[in-house]
Every structure is written in structure tokens, then in C-alpha cells.
Write an enzyme that holds these catalytic residues in place. Structure first.
Site, PDB file in Angstrom:
ATOM      1  N   CYS A   1     -72.602 -63.034 -57.998  1.00  0.00           N
ATOM      2  CA  CYS A   1     -72.091 -62.903 -59.380  1.00  0.00           C
ATOM      3  C   CYS A   1     -71.607 -64.234 -59.959  1.00  0.00           C
ATOM      4  O   CYS A   1     -71.289 -64.297 -61.149  1.00  0.00           O
ATOM      5  CB  CYS A   1     -70.979 -61.874 -59.441  1.00  0.00           C
ATOM      6  SG  CYS A   1     -71.593 -60.197 -59.219  1.00  0.00           S
TER       7      CYS A   1
ATOM      8  N   HIS B   1     -66.354 -62.922 -65.940  1.00  0.00           N
ATOM      9  CA  HIS B   1     -67.385 -62.086 -65.311  1.00  0.00           C
ATOM     10  C   HIS B   1     -66.981 -60.616 -65.453  1.00  0.00           C
ATOM     11  O   HIS B   1     -65.815 -60.254 -65.258  1.00  0.00           O
ATOM     12  CB  HIS B   1     -67.508 -62.475 -63.839  1.00  0.00           C
ATOM     13  CG  HIS B   1     -68.420 -61.578 -63.076  1.00  0.00           C
ATOM     14  ND1 HIS B   1     -69.701 -61.304 -63.496  1.00  0.00           N
ATOM     15  CD2 HIS B   1     -68.226 -60.861 -61.925  1.00  0.00           C
ATOM     16  CE1 HIS B   1     -70.261 -60.473 -62.633  1.00  0.00           C
ATOM     17  NE2 HIS B   1     -69.397 -60.189 -61.685  1.00  0.00           N
TER      18      HIS B   1
ATOM     19  N   ASN C   1     -71.761 -54.183 -64.688  1.00  0.00           N
ATOM     20  CA  ASN C   1     -71.823 -55.512 -64.078  1.00  0.00           C
ATOM     21  C   ASN C   1     -73.296 -55.915 -63.937  1.00  0.00           C
ATOM     22  O   ASN C   1     -74.011 -55.377 -63.100  1.00  0.00           O
ATOM     23  CB  ASN C   1     -71.130 -55.466 -62.707  1.00  0.00           C
ATOM     24  CG  ASN C   1     -71.133 -56.816 -62.008  1.00  0.00           C
ATOM     25  OD1 ASN C   1     -71.814 -57.758 -62.449  1.00  0.00           O
ATOM     26  ND2 ASN C   1     -70.387 -56.921 -60.924  1.00  0.00           N
TER      27      ASN C   1
HETATM   28  C1  LIG Z   1     -65.501 -50.135 -56.533  1.00  0.00           C
HETATM   29  C2  LIG Z   1     -64.165 -49.864 -57.193  1.00  0.00           C
HETATM   30  C3  LIG Z   1     -64.370 -49.542 -58.662  1.00  0.00           C
HETATM   31  C4  LIG Z   1     -63.509 -48.668 -56.516  1.00  0.00           C
HETATM   32  O1  LIG Z   1     -62.235 -48.441 -57.076  1.00  0.00           O
HETATM   33  P1  LIG Z   1     -60.979 -48.191 -56.139  1.00  0.00           P
HETATM   34  O2  LIG Z   1     -59.848 -47.939 -57.037  1.00  0.00           O
HETATM   35  O3  LIG Z   1     -60.881 -49.356 -55.199  1.00  0.00           O
HETATM   36  O4  LIG Z   1     -61.387 -46.877 -55.416  1.00  0.00           O
HETATM   37  P2  LIG Z   1     -61.504 -46.596 -53.851  1.00  0.00           P
HETATM   38  O5  LIG Z   1     -62.717 -47.268 -53.292  1.00  0.00           O
HETATM   39  O6  LIG Z   1     -60.179 -46.860 -53.210  1.00  0.00           O
HETATM   40  O7  LIG Z   1     -61.741 -45.058 -53.880  1.00  0.00           O
HETATM   41  C5  LIG Z   1     -60.732 -44.156 -54.330  1.00  0.00           C
HETATM   42  C6  LIG Z   1     -61.264 -42.750 -54.158  1.00  0.00           C
HETATM   43  O8  LIG Z   1     -62.310 -42.529 -55.124  1.00  0.00           O
HETATM   44  C7  LIG Z   1     -63.503 -42.104 -54.460  1.00  0.00           C
HETATM   45  N1  LIG Z   1     -64.652 -42.640 -55.172  1.00  0.00           N
HETATM   46  C8  LIG Z   1     -65.358 -43.776 -54.908  1.00  0.00           C
HETATM   47  N2  LIG Z   1     -66.353 -43.911 -55.802  1.00  0.00           N
HETATM   48  C9  LIG Z   1     -66.254 -42.873 -56.644  1.00  0.00           C
HETATM   49  C10 LIG Z   1     -66.992 -42.477 -57.769  1.00  0.00           C
HETATM   50  N3  LIG Z   1     -68.031 -43.190 -58.232  1.00  0.00           N
HETATM   51  N4  LIG Z   1     -66.612 -41.359 -58.419  1.00  0.00           N
HETATM   52  C11 LIG Z   1     -65.587 -40.629 -57.998  1.00  0.00           C
HETATM   53  N5  LIG Z   1     -64.847 -40.945 -56.927  1.00  0.00           N
HETATM   54  C12 LIG Z   1     -65.175 -42.058 -56.249  1.00  0.00           C
HETATM   55  C13 LIG Z   1     -63.383 -42.653 -53.067  1.00  0.00           C
HETATM   56  O9  LIG Z   1     -64.173 -41.910 -52.159  1.00  0.00           O
HETATM   57  C14 LIG Z   1     -61.909 -42.497 -52.791  1.00  0.00           C
HETATM   58  O10 LIG Z   1     -61.647 -41.169 -52.447  1.00  0.00           O
HETATM   59  P3  LIG Z   1     -60.521 -40.812 -51.341  1.00  0.00           P
HETATM   60  O11 LIG Z   1     -59.233 -41.354 -51.898  1.00  0.00           O
HETATM   61  O12 LIG Z   1     -60.583 -39.340 -51.285  1.00  0.00           O
HETATM   62  O13 LIG Z   1     -60.951 -41.528 -50.110  1.00  0.00           O
HETATM   63  C15 LIG Z   1     -63.234 -51.087 -57.055  1.00  0.00           C
HETATM   64  O14 LIG Z   1     -62.831 -51.228 -55.727  1.00  0.00           O
HETATM   65  C16 LIG Z   1     -63.863 -52.361 -57.511  1.00  0.00           C
HETATM   66  O15 LIG Z   1     -64.129 -52.536 -58.685  1.00  0.00           O
HETATM   67  N6  LIG Z   1     -64.043 -53.319 -56.597  1.00  0.00           N
HETATM   68  C17 LIG Z   1     -64.596 -54.605 -56.928  1.00  0.00           C
HETATM   69  C18 LIG Z   1     -66.026 -54.421 -57.234  1.00  0.00           C
HETATM   70  C19 LIG Z   1     -66.615 -55.671 -57.743  1.00  0.00           C
HETATM   71  O16 LIG Z   1     -66.042 -56.314 -58.557  1.00  0.00           O
HETATM   72  N7  LIG Z   1     -67.820 -55.952 -57.256  1.00  0.00           N
HETATM   73  C20 LIG Z   1     -68.616 -57.011 -57.709  1.00  0.00           C
HETATM   74  C21 LIG Z   1     -68.035 -58.272 -57.284  1.00  0.00           C
HETATM   75  S1  LIG Z   1     -68.547 -59.431 -58.379  1.00  0.00           S
END
Ligand SMILES: CC(C)(COP(=O)(O)OP(=O)(O)OC[C@H]1O[C@@H](n2cnc3c(N)ncnc32)[C@H](O)[C@@H]1OP(=O)(O)O)[C@@H](O)C(=O)NCCC(=O)NCCS
Length: 331
Positions: A116, A256, A286
Site C-alpha cells: 500500500c 492512504h 482500499n
Molecule cells: C480488518 C479490520 C477492519 C477488522 O476490524 P477489527 O475491529 O480489528 O475487528 P476484529 O478483527 O477484531 O474482529 C472483531 C469481530 O468481528 C468479526 N468480523 C471480522 N470481519 C467481519 C466482517 N466482515 N463482518 C462482520 N464481522 C466481522 C470477527 O470475527 C470478530 O468476531 P469475534 O469478536 O466474535 O471474534 C481492522 O482490523 C483493520 O482495518 N485493520 C487494518 C487493515 C488494513 O489497514 N489493511 C491494509 C493495510 S494497508
């Protein structure tokens, strides 16, 4: 004599027509609009559906948009850089193909891959080439077909990414406009958190790897989030400090588009108000290498000559950094 700086003199963009909304994703995986919107800020993303079309399909269109709007003679372009994590082919430069297709017949061309942060690093490369005095017109295209590496049964990744392309032209400037400063970083500790396991030299593609879905993006979202929040905010604040910029001196943050919460944290750390923060994650998700140029594409009309822009990116690897640029024209 003034030092030659590298200024952006034209912008172009392209996104596919097909819209994949949160509502439609609800029918594909166990997710919902409320979860996606509140956790990421994304409402919809674009997906390239044309058959046999890869990243170059979008890169070419973004470049052609720039050439038309900026009234650029493509035969005068010296260098074409395609920033991408999803090249058309594992071997054979996507940029070389793009350059030929847009009529940049006198240019050399290569790809740059830093996940990214590819476009941000590409800006640095372009600026260095211009500042060296060797080249006068450098086209930097950020393009990714993320849909080609996503598992649409994995709700943790398929909701985040979209397809798109943006392009900018760098040219020498004698008024002190353009790139002022940069701070680029990387840390290989990040490889375990965001990667594609198969298809590279460690684990070439095989029946087994395809069966195990190892050619799709794997992400430990929580870990990536933690690193992204602290590092993107830190480098953005650092570049302001070392250029003696207060929040009032900054007209635009160009961040970004990975997650709205990461963007908000960066803006908070910089003390920059939300109306100065470029955002289009709600419409495109993204798009990896395309986020920064697509922001310029969307906001170009609002930019004024002399505006101070702070670019910030974070990506797999890990790779991250920030660039301070003075905008060079009124459109
Ligand atoms: C991916 C992201 C949105 C997830 O958000 P989060 O708040 O960290 O959520 P978590 O991964 O802790 O998941 C929380 C819960 O939601 C659930 N969940 C994950 N994806 C889900 C979805 N698409 N829809 C519904 N629930 C979802 C998980 O299973 C978890 O459930 P649990 O609590 O029962 O285990 C976040 O971590 C993120 O944006 N990370 C950075 C990603 C990024 O920037 N990537 C590119 C780098 S440039």
C-alpha cells in the site's frame, strides 16, 4: 539559481463501473453494512469485471485521462512508473506495456512494489529523477486490481479492498513548488501479518496451494491496524515538525485509504481538522497503490497553487512514510 524541485502538473484517474456495495457483500459472506461502515468507513468499492483485463487496463485509462486533461504529448514522457501490488503478470513489467499502449514511445518503464506504500515510494523515486536533472516528465501511476487476489468467501479481507487507478505527472519546478521533504520507512517484521503465501519463489503455485487458497491475501487485521495507526500518525507528525508546519499551515492531509479509523487517528495526531482530510474510502475501499492518486483525482478542483499537502501511507512489508508537497497549479 533556484534549486529544481519536482512538482505535480497533471492528474488522471479511472475506476471500473461495477459497484460492489456492502448490501451485496451481505449476500456473499456473513457480514453487514453496519459492521463494515463502523469498523472501516467503507460503503462500496469498484470491481474490474472486464474479461482478460488486468491492472494495466485501469492504469492505461488513468494515464489517458491525464494525457487528455493535461494536454500532454506522450512521446515527451521520459519515464513511466507503475506502482502496483498486482502486476498483470508475475514477470514482464506492467509499466512497459502501459507505456507502449499510451504512446510513451521514448520512455523507459518499470514497476514498483511496496504494497500500500507503492505510490508514496513512487513519488519519491519520481522526485529524485526530476531533481537529478536527468528527466523532465515522469508519469507515476498507482493501480491495483485487488479483486484478483481476494477470497470472496473470507469476510475479513474481501470487504476492505477495491480496484482502481490514478496517475500523476511530475515535472521540474523553479518556483520552489512540489516535493519539499520525505520520510520513508520499512520493517520486515510486518511480513507475517499481511501477505500472500503462495505464487512467489518460496512457495510456487501448485495444485496444493490453490486448494489451500494460499494465493489469496492473508491479513491479521488487528496487528496491521495497530502498526498502521501508530506509524502513519508518527511519520506525519514528524514531517510537520521538521518542516516547522503547524496544523494551520497544512491545507490538506492526503492519507492512504485503509481504514477511516486509521485516517482519523493520523489527523488527530497532526491536529488537522476533518475538513482538511481527503477521503474517498466510502466509495472505493482500499485500492492499495491507487488510493493517493485517486484522492488527488477527486479533490483536484479544490487544490490551490501553494497549498501544503501532507501525504501519508502504510502497507504490507511493513512499509510506510510521509511526503510534504506544495501544490503547483490552480485548475
Ligand atoms: C480488518 C479490520 C477492519 C477488522 O476490524 P477489527 O475491529 O480489528 O475487528 P476484529 O478483527 O477484531 O474482529 C472483531 C469481530 O468481528 C468479526 N468480523 C471480522 N470481519 C467481519 C466482517 N466482515 N463482518 C462482520 N464481522 C466481522 C470477527 O470475527 C470478530 O468476531 P469475534 O469478536 O466474535 O471474534 C481492522 O482490523 C483493520 O482495518 N485493520 C487494518 C487493515 C488494513 O489497514 N489493511 C491494509 C493495510 S494497508
Amino acid at each position: 539559481m533556484n534549486k529544481t524541485t519536482a512538482a505535480i502538473t497533471a492528474v488522471g484517474g479511472y475506476v471500473p463501473d461495477f459497484v460492489l456495495s456492502n448490501k451485496v457483500l451481505e449476500t456473499m459472506v456473513d457480514t453487514n453494512d453496519e459492521w463494515i461502515t463502523s469498523r472501516t468507513g467503507i460503503k462500496e468499492r469498484r470491481i474490474l469485471k472486464e474479461e482478460n483485463a488486468g491492472t494495466s487496463y485501469m492504469a492505461i485509462r488513468a494515464a489517458q485521462d491525464l494525457i487528455k486533461k493535461g494536454n500532454v504529448d506522450p512521446s515527451e514522457i521520459d519515464f513511466v512508473l507503475v506502482a502496483t501490488a498486482t502486476p498483470d503478470l508475475p514477470v514482464a513489467s506492467t509499466a512497459a506495456y502501459v507505456a507502449s499502449e499510451i504512446g510513451a514511445v521514448n520512455a523507459f518503464a518499470y514497476d514498483l512494489q511496496a504494497a500500500c506504500s507503492s505510490f508514496l515510494y513512487g513519488m519519491s523515486t519520481a522526485a529524485s529523477y526530476i531533481e537529478s536533472g536527468k528527466y523532465k516528465k515522469v508519469l507515476v501511476i498507482g493501480a491495483d486490481k485487488m479483486s484478483s487476489i481476494l477470497d470472496y468467501t473470507d469476510r475479513t479481507t474481501c470487504i476492505i479492498f477495491g480496484d482502481g487507478a490514478g496517475a500523476v505527472l511530475f515535472e521540474p519546478n523553479e518556483e520552489g513548488l512540489g516535493v519539499q521533504d520525505e520520510y520513508l520507512r520499512s520493517d520486515g517484521v510486518g511480513r507475517q501479518f499481511l501477505k500472500i503465501d503462495a505464487g512467489g519463489s518460496i512457495l510456487p503455485a501448485s495444485e496444493e496451494t490453490v486448494k489451500n487458497k494460499q494465493h489469496y491475501v492473508y491479513q491479521d487485521g488487528k496487528s496491521v491496524f495497530k502498526f498502521a495507526v501508530s506509524n502513519m500518525a508518527e511519520v506525519s507528525a514528524l514531517i510537520m515538525e521538521r518542516n516547522n508546519l503547524s496544523h494551520e499551515d497544512v491545507q490538506w492531509l492526503v492519507p492512504h485509504q485503509a481504514n477511516k479509523r486509521i485516517i482519523d487517528a493520523t489527523a488527530n495526531r497532526m491536529g488537522v481538522d476533518s475538513e482538511k482530510v481527503m477521503i474517498n474510502i466510502d466509495r472505493y475501499g482500499n485500492t492499495t497503490s491507487a488510493t493517493l492518486p485517486l484522492l488527488l483525482f477527486d479533490y483536484e478542483k479544490q487544490l490551490k497553487k501553494g497549498d501544503n499537502l501532507i501525504f501519508a501511507a502504510f502497507g504490507g512489508g511493513f512499509t510506510w512514510g510521509s511526503i510534504y508537497l506544495k501544490w503547483a497549479y490552480n485548475s
